[in-house]
Every structure is written in structure tokens, then in C-alpha cells.
Design a protein around this motif. Sequence first.
Motif, PDB file in Angstrom:
ATOM      1  N   ASP A 185       0.848  -1.188   0.000  1.00  0.00           N
ATOM      2  CA  ASP A 185       0.000   0.000   0.000  1.00  0.00           C
ATOM      3  C   ASP A 185       0.886   1.241   0.000  1.00  0.00           C
ATOM      4  N   ASN A 186       0.330   2.361  -0.441  1.00  0.00           N
ATOM      5  CA  ASN A 186       1.014   3.646  -0.364  1.00  0.00           C
ATOM      6  C   ASN A 186       0.584   4.355   0.913  1.00  0.00           C
ATOM      7  N   PHE A 187       1.549   4.783   1.670  1.00  0.00           N
ATOM      8  CA  PHE A 187       1.304   5.417   2.961  1.00  0.00           C
ATOM      9  C   PHE A 187       1.672   6.890   2.812  1.00  0.00           C
ATOM     10  N   LEU A 188       0.669   7.760   2.738  1.00  0.00           N
ATOM     11  CA  LEU A 188       0.904   9.183   2.474  1.00  0.00           C
ATOM     12  C   LEU A 188       0.432  10.026   3.654  1.00  0.00           C
ATOM     13  N   VAL A 189       1.336  10.866   4.181  1.00  0.00           N
ATOM     14  CA  VAL A 189       1.014  11.758   5.296  1.00  0.00           C
ATOM     15  C   VAL A 189       1.298  13.192   4.864  1.00  0.00           C
ATOM     16  N   TRP A 190       0.328  14.081   5.044  1.00  0.00           N
ATOM     17  CA  TRP A 190       0.494  15.500   4.726  1.00  0.00           C
ATOM     18  C   TRP A 190       0.622  16.308   6.016  1.00  0.00           C
ATOM     19  N   ASP A 191       1.558  17.238   6.023  1.00  0.00           N
ATOM     20  CA  ASP A 191       1.675  18.200   7.120  1.00  0.00           C
ATOM     21  C   ASP A 191       1.451  19.588   6.530  1.00  0.00           C
ATOM     22  N   LEU A 192       0.251  20.125   6.710  1.00  0.00           N
ATOM     23  CA  LEU A 192      -0.085  21.438   6.172  1.00  0.00           C
ATOM     24  C   LEU A 192       0.297  22.510   7.186  1.00  0.00           C
TER      25      LEU A 192
END
Length: 230
Positions: A185-192
Motif C-alpha cells: 500500500d502507499n502510505f501518504l502523510v500530509w503536514d499542512l
Amino acid sequence: MTEEQGSTKLPNAKRLKVESEVSNRYQTVDLKIWLQNSAHERLPLVDLRSNEDFEKRHLQQYSSTIVHLPFGDLLSGERSCELPPRHVEFAILVPSQVEGKEIEDFFFATVSKATSQSRKPWLVRQIIQETENIWRQAERLEIMSTVSADAQSLPLPRLWKPDQMVEHKLLPMLGERLQNSLTEDNFLVWDLGSGAGRDVCFLAEELKYIAQKVSAPVTINVVGFDNHKG
């Protein structure tokens, strides 16, 4: 004294004062002096040499915190977020090919080149200038290593701390999800609003460490987004 004469002398006097203040902030030391304090009191060290030079030989960690941050990566801003907060004292290992003026302009500047606003300089208290004598001294002190840096275990040493919520709330939650992942799976985390990007670095490194530890079949990407001039 005429006004014109005064205008030519004052900048020089000011420059000499600034240079004197900068030189008084730090000591140029060798490895023996850097090591003389106990591990608890010893200054953390930032190795500013290139990746190629670091791979050939570097100082071993032992009980000292040593972080490799190539000077070129700091100048470009790519890894400047990994420097310690500006109230933390530390030492630097300066590559033989880097001029002292470049070091002073970067670490001791009181005005940001990006924003032209005043800022606090970093608290560099000791400078170790790279020479062949330094490496001979490191060999005698048995703190030199030629083992590839790729062999270092994660997580790598840091000169800063992440936000407490990120460390104690978000990371455990994401770590649990990683450990329970059974399929690729692709594990994507955004920090805005990521600011300097320290929390992004922290999450990326810690999640990579967890994934390797449990052999999770995932691809991890942590992305920071912000809008500022540096």
C-alpha cells in the motif's frame, strides 16, 4: 572631524566590533578538547563535510551526539531544518575546503538573506577545523570509523525535538496502522503548515524505522507544505 570623515570611519569601526563579537562566541578546538567534558556536558557536533568525505571516514557516535549535515545542503535550505533550535549550543566540524567567512556568514548572521529581517544567530560554541592532524588524533583516540554510513541504524541522532502531539499521539497511531498492514500500500502523510519541516523529518524517519522493523510491505511518503520565505 567633518561629517564625510565620520561616515567613512564608522562602518569600519562597526565591522571590527562585529568581527570581534563573532570570534568571542566560539573557540577553535581539537578533538581532545571537544571530548574532555563528560558525555552529558559535551556539545553535540555537526559534521559539515560532504557525503563523499563522510563515507570515507567519520567520527563514531559512542556517547556523543554527532549529526552529519553537509554544508551545501544547509546553504540550499534543503536540510537547514535539521539544525538545532537557536537557543541550543553545539559544535561544528568544518571541511578543509570551506572558508571561515562562509561559516560566519551562515551561522553568525543576524539578518536573514531571504527576508532581510533580524534573526538570532546559531549558538556555535566550538569549531573543529578539518585537517589531517585531526584525523590522526581521531585514530589515536579510537573514535574514527570507516564503516559505511549506510550501516548506521535508524532512527539517526537528532539535535531537535518534534512537537509532542506528533511524537506521542500521531506517531503511535500511524505506527500501529503500519504494523497491521498486510498488503502492499502507499502510505501518504500530509503536514499542512509544516514550518521548518522538523515534524515531517521526524515522521518520515520514524515510520521508515517501524516499517523496516516489522517488514511492512508499504511505501511511505511524508509531505510538508507551507508558504514562507525562509
